[in-house]
Design an enzyme around this catalytic site. Structure first.
Site, short mmCIF file in Angstrom:
data_model
loop_
_atom_site.label_atom_id
_atom_site.label_comp_id
_atom_site.label_asym_id
_atom_site.label_seq_id
_atom_site.Cartn_x
_atom_site.Cartn_y
_atom_site.Cartn_z
N GLU A 136 -27.29 -25.26 53.24
CA GLU A 136 -26.41 -26.32 53.71
C GLU A 136 -27.11 -27.30 54.64
OE1 GLU A 136 -22.22 -24.91 54.52
OE2 GLU A 136 -23.28 -23.00 54.56
N SER A 185 -19.84 -24.10 52.14
CA SER A 185 -19.80 -25.37 51.41
C SER A 185 -19.65 -25.18 49.90
CB SER A 185 -21.06 -26.20 51.70
OG SER A 185 -21.09 -26.61 53.05
N TYR A 218 -18.08 -33.14 49.67
CA TYR A 218 -19.00 -34.03 50.37
C TYR A 218 -19.36 -35.32 49.64
CZ TYR A 218 -19.63 -29.83 53.13
OH TYR A 218 -19.39 -28.73 53.91
N GLY A 277 -17.94 -28.51 58.78
CA GLY A 277 -18.57 -29.81 58.64
C GLY A 277 -17.97 -30.85 59.56
N ASP A 325 -9.48 -21.49 55.39
CA ASP A 325 -9.12 -21.97 54.06
C ASP A 325 -8.15 -20.99 53.40
OD1 ASP A 325 -10.86 -24.07 54.50
OD2 ASP A 325 -12.53 -23.09 53.49
N GLU A 370 -11.30 -17.71 53.65
CA GLU A 370 -12.41 -17.54 54.59
C GLU A 370 -12.17 -18.37 55.84
OE1 GLU A 370 -16.17 -19.70 53.68
OE2 GLU A 370 -15.20 -20.16 51.78
N ARG A 416 -12.15 -23.29 61.16
CA ARG A 416 -11.31 -23.82 60.08
C ARG A 416 -11.08 -22.71 59.05
NH1 ARG A 416 -14.39 -26.88 56.62
NH2 ARG A 416 -13.81 -25.48 54.93
N ASN A 464 -14.45 -20.73 58.61
CA ASN A 464 -15.71 -21.39 58.92
C ASN A 464 -15.81 -21.57 60.44
OD1 ASN A 464 -16.67 -22.53 56.06
ND2 ASN A 464 -14.46 -22.70 56.21
#
Length: 315
Positions: free
Chosen positions: A27, A155, A221, A281, A262, A275, A260, A277
């Protein structure tokens, strides 16, 4: 604006801040973009900040530079998995985000799921793949469609949705190029949501939409056709249920500072944790800045709030 989120510290109170970005994970490119935006925001706010593109000379830089605290915006292994956090703790440098254990747990999708399941939190059924026989066994036990994931990447790198045994074997082989440990999960058909936490508070949920088969690297992205819904489209009581679930998921792993989560929602309206994070990002396509804006914080205020959390003593 939620005053509890915003930093009340003067820029000089942070001292000299090293923004750690880049690194050597898969990443890296995303981290370079995130780090560049974080660094600019800090400098524009008057913080004495400088960037370190993390490489072989990192230890020397940490020892030779005057660093009062570090803003970790490394994504993936080497920055988000507890190793950088441990190094900074040994060096006596305060840092943003979660500590060693929470970072390591959240980066490991398999152990994250095991912690959640031990507490009765919902996450899709899964299997671990290490051979073609494992693939065939998982196909029989879980059915199709399935999604294949390297256990320690973010990602959406190395991920693939599959609908048959041969495709599953091919996806396992591809994912194994990124990670020796590969997971396969039951596919949850329905909308995807992401929920950010900041300084112990849950931000507004974001509903995600993409014409891709799932929210993959390109959708995250690069694509211009990804849809971000704020408000997320859920009824108020259902959004509160989602936010509460994400808060419990983060508490289970020991998440601190920011993060964050998901989540997928199935056809019956049930939520399924995917998951967390711990260093999400921070690019122009990224989700935490969107959620922060919905809570009344612009990008600079968000960055300062994340940094302010590093001033407090770590539990």
């Amino acid at each position: 604006m939620n005053d509890a989120l915003e930093s009340t510290l003067e820029p000089r109170a942070f001292g000299r801040v090293a923004v750690l970005y880049g690194g050597r994970s898969a990443e890296r490119e995303v981290s370079l973009k995130s780090g560049g935006m974080v660094l600019k925001a800090l400098q524009d706010a008057g913080v004495d900040a400088f960037g370190i593109d993390v490489g072989d000379d990192l230890l020397q830089r940490l020892l030779s530079e005057k660093i009062d605290r570090a803003f970790i915006i490394l994504h993936g292994r080497g920055g988000e998995d507890g190793s950088m956090q441990g190094l900074l703790e040994v060096a006596g440098i305060p840092y943003t985000g979660s500590g060693v254990l929470a970072s390591a747990l959240a980066m490991d999708k398999l152990r994250t799921k095991r912690v959640w399941l031990s507490l009765g939190l919902p996450t899709p059924a899964y299997a671990v793949l290490a051979s073609e026989d494992d693939c065939r066994r998982a196909a029989t036990e879980l059915g199709f469609p399935l999604i294949v994931k390297p256990a320690h990447e973010g990602s959406s790198i190395g991920m693939a949705k599959v609908d048959g045994v041969e495709a599953l074997i091919a996806a396992w082989r591809s994912a194994a190029e990124y990670d020796s440990q590969v997971l396969v999960e039951q596919w949850i058909s329905g909308p995807e949501f992401t929920v950010a936490t900041l300084r112990g508070q849950v931000l507004p949920a974001i509903g995600l939409g993409t014409p891709h088969s799932f929210y993959d690297y390109d959708a995250k992205y690069l694509a211009s056709d990804t849809q971000y819904r704020i408000p997320c489209g859920l009824a108020p009581e259902k959004e509160r249920e989602l936010q509460d679930l994400c808060a419990r998921a983060c508490e289970a792993l020991g998440i601190q500072g920011w993060g964050r989560t998901d989540v997928m929602q199935d056809a019956e309206g049930r939520f399924w944790l995917l998951e967390v994070n711990t260093a999400p990002g921070m690019t122009d396509h990224s989700l935490v800045p969107m959620a922060a804006r919905a809570a009344g914080l612009d990008f600079q205020q968000l960055v300062l709030a994340i940094l302010a959390d590093s001033v407090e003593a770590r539990g």
